[in-house]
Design a protein around this motif. Structure first.
Motif, short mmCIF file in Angstrom:
data_model
loop_
_atom_site.label_atom_id
_atom_site.label_comp_id
_atom_site.label_asym_id
_atom_site.label_seq_id
_atom_site.Cartn_x
_atom_site.Cartn_y
_atom_site.Cartn_z
N LEU A 153 -7.38 33.88 79.12
CA LEU A 153 -7.32 34.66 77.88
C LEU A 153 -7.95 33.85 76.76
O LEU A 153 -7.52 32.73 76.46
N LEU A 154 -8.98 34.41 76.15
CA LEU A 154 -9.68 33.73 75.06
C LEU A 154 -8.98 34.00 73.74
O LEU A 154 -8.70 35.15 73.39
N ASP A 155 -8.67 32.92 73.02
CA ASP A 155 -8.05 33.02 71.69
C ASP A 155 -9.16 32.92 70.65
O ASP A 155 -9.68 31.83 70.39
N ALA A 181 -8.43 27.27 72.94
CA ALA A 181 -9.17 28.53 72.90
C ALA A 181 -9.05 29.32 74.20
O ALA A 181 -9.09 30.55 74.19
N ILE A 182 -8.92 28.64 75.30
CA ILE A 182 -8.86 29.30 76.61
C ILE A 182 -7.48 29.05 77.21
O ILE A 182 -7.17 27.95 77.65
N LYS A 183 -6.67 30.10 77.22
CA LYS A 183 -5.32 29.99 77.77
C LYS A 183 -5.31 30.53 79.19
O LYS A 183 -5.99 31.51 79.50
N GLN A 184 -4.52 29.91 80.02
CA GLN A 184 -4.49 30.30 81.43
C GLN A 184 -3.06 30.57 81.89
O GLN A 184 -2.10 29.96 81.40
N ASN A 185 -2.97 31.53 82.83
CA ASN A 185 -1.70 31.89 83.47
C ASN A 185 -0.60 32.21 82.45
O ASN A 185 0.49 31.65 82.48
N VAL A 186 -0.94 33.13 81.56
CA VAL A 186 0.00 33.58 80.52
C VAL A 186 0.63 34.90 80.96
O VAL A 186 -0.10 35.82 81.35
N PRO A 187 1.97 35.03 80.93
CA PRO A 187 2.60 36.31 81.27
C PRO A 187 2.11 37.41 80.33
O PRO A 187 1.97 37.19 79.12
N MET A 188 1.84 38.57 80.89
CA MET A 188 1.35 39.69 80.08
C MET A 188 2.21 40.92 80.32
O MET A 188 2.86 41.07 81.37
N VAL A 195 -11.17 37.85 78.99
CA VAL A 195 -9.90 38.30 79.57
C VAL A 195 -10.09 38.39 81.07
O VAL A 195 -11.07 38.95 81.56
N ALA A 196 -9.17 37.82 81.81
CA ALA A 196 -9.07 38.02 83.25
C ALA A 196 -7.59 38.26 83.54
O ALA A 196 -6.76 37.37 83.32
#
Length: 361
Positions: free
Chosen positions: A51-53, A65-72, A280-281
């Protein structure tokens, strides 16, 4: 008895007519379609693999800036705003959160056929809707084992919804359909408003040298950096690989499994793009409680359609037949009771020729 016979005949005929109307007109035209004021809420849960901030990226904070494995989570609300004859104005509102923080909110409005759920162009001029094509928010009543065309709001294009198989979900026999959207340019203004439109070339250089990009993208970026302006325009593509499980009777979506990406790319002056990094992935599916609610809604809708379209017509048909038979029986009975007796003209002879009349004195 005559009045009873007539009443039975009239009610019997009316019952037969009502059975035909319920089965072939009223239920298909007025029951198996989207009702006024219908509101369906669903929730989905999954993970942002990437997820790009935009705020952190613009400030040069590459680590954040690049967050990974964030619950959505995604909250969706589909509502029938207005109806006009066989057409409905439907809104599709979605709120997406990452780790409990809202990151995106969208709302799309469509004019659709109330039975087929396909987008239509002939609608009241006061409706401000997206000129969509194909299915937008759900499948039609009486969905078939065939392919459909579905609308992709991010790219404002259609994709084939391919029928795969019949499968049990939440105790319901569903039809599974697959949608595959290849990388396609994002044009929806709501989506683009949440993404950076430009980045300094100096920041792009840092992205390439800091290991924030995959090796292939970093190599491409290094080759084109000398030719880039100080402010680099970005473009975005969307791709999707999703499976939907549909109740064929009501067209309701019982379950969803989605795998989506939005890829940030450098837009070159010659019209081509160079992919950089996933903005976004995400992978997500229908939340268990929401899937159960969808199944309960489908069962209720199926029961209403069957009662009004099948069981009630059968009852009316049987009642009409019985009443017509009864009316016919009463008419036959009345005819027998009113049959005239033949008059006699003289004395009747007894067997053997002897008169049965008393002897004259």
């Amino acid at each position: 008895m005559t009045k009873t016979r007539i009443a039975c005949a009239v009610v019997g005929v009316l019952s037969l007519v009502a059975a035909a109307l319920m089965a072939w007109w009223i239920t298909p035209s007025y029951v198996a379609r989207i009702p006024d004021g219908k509101n369906i809420s669903r929730t989905y849960e999954g993970t942002f693999q990437s997820l790009l901030d935009p705020t952190a990226l613009a400030s040069g904070n590459l680590l954040g800036a690049i967050k990974q494995n964030v619950p959505m989570s995604v909250a969706q609300d589909v509502k029938v705003e207005k109806t006009s004859g066989g057409k409905a104005l439907i809104s599709d509102s979605r709120t997406t959160s990452a780790g409990g923080t809202k990151v995106e909110q969208t709302k799309w409005e469509y004019a659709v056929d109330r039975k087929s759920l396909e987008a239509v162009s002939g609608h009241p001029s006061s409706w401000n809707v997206i000129p969509a094509q194909g299915l937008t928010v759900s499948w039609p009543f009486g969905a078939k084992k065939k392919n459909y065309q579905g609308w992709t709001p991010e790219t404002q294009t259609v994709a084939t919804l391919t029928y795969l198989r019949s499968e049990k979900k939440q105790g319901i026999t569903t039809y599974a359909y697959e949608a595959k959207v290849p990388p396609t340019k994002i044009v929806d203004p709501q989506i683009l408003a949440t993404l950076p439109k430009q980045l300094p070339s100096s920041l792009l250089k840092l992205l390439g040298t800091a290991g924030a990009l995959p090796a292939a993208q970093a190599g491409q970026l290094a080759q084109i950096l000398p030719e880039l302006p100080a402010e680099v325009t970005l473009a975005y593509t969307f791709q999707d690989d999703s499976t939907f499980w549909i109740d064929p009777n009501t067209g309701l979506v019982i379950d969803v499994q989605r795998n989506q990406q939005r890829i940030a790319a450098i837009a070159l002056p010659n019209g081509t793009t160079v992919p950089l990094i996933p903005a976004v992935a995400a992978t997500y599916q229908t939340a268990p409680a929401s899937a159960q609610k969808a199944a309960d809604d489908a069962r209720h809708g199926r029961t209403v359609i069957r009662w009004l379209g099948v069981y009630l017509p059968i009852i009316l048909l049987a009642l009409g037949f019985v009443l017509l038979v009864l009316a016919g029986g009463l008419g036959l009975l009345r005819g027998r009771r009113q049959r005239p007796v033949a008059p006699t003209s003289g004395p009747t002879s007894a067997p053997g020729g002897t008169s049965a009349a008393p002897p004259q004195e």
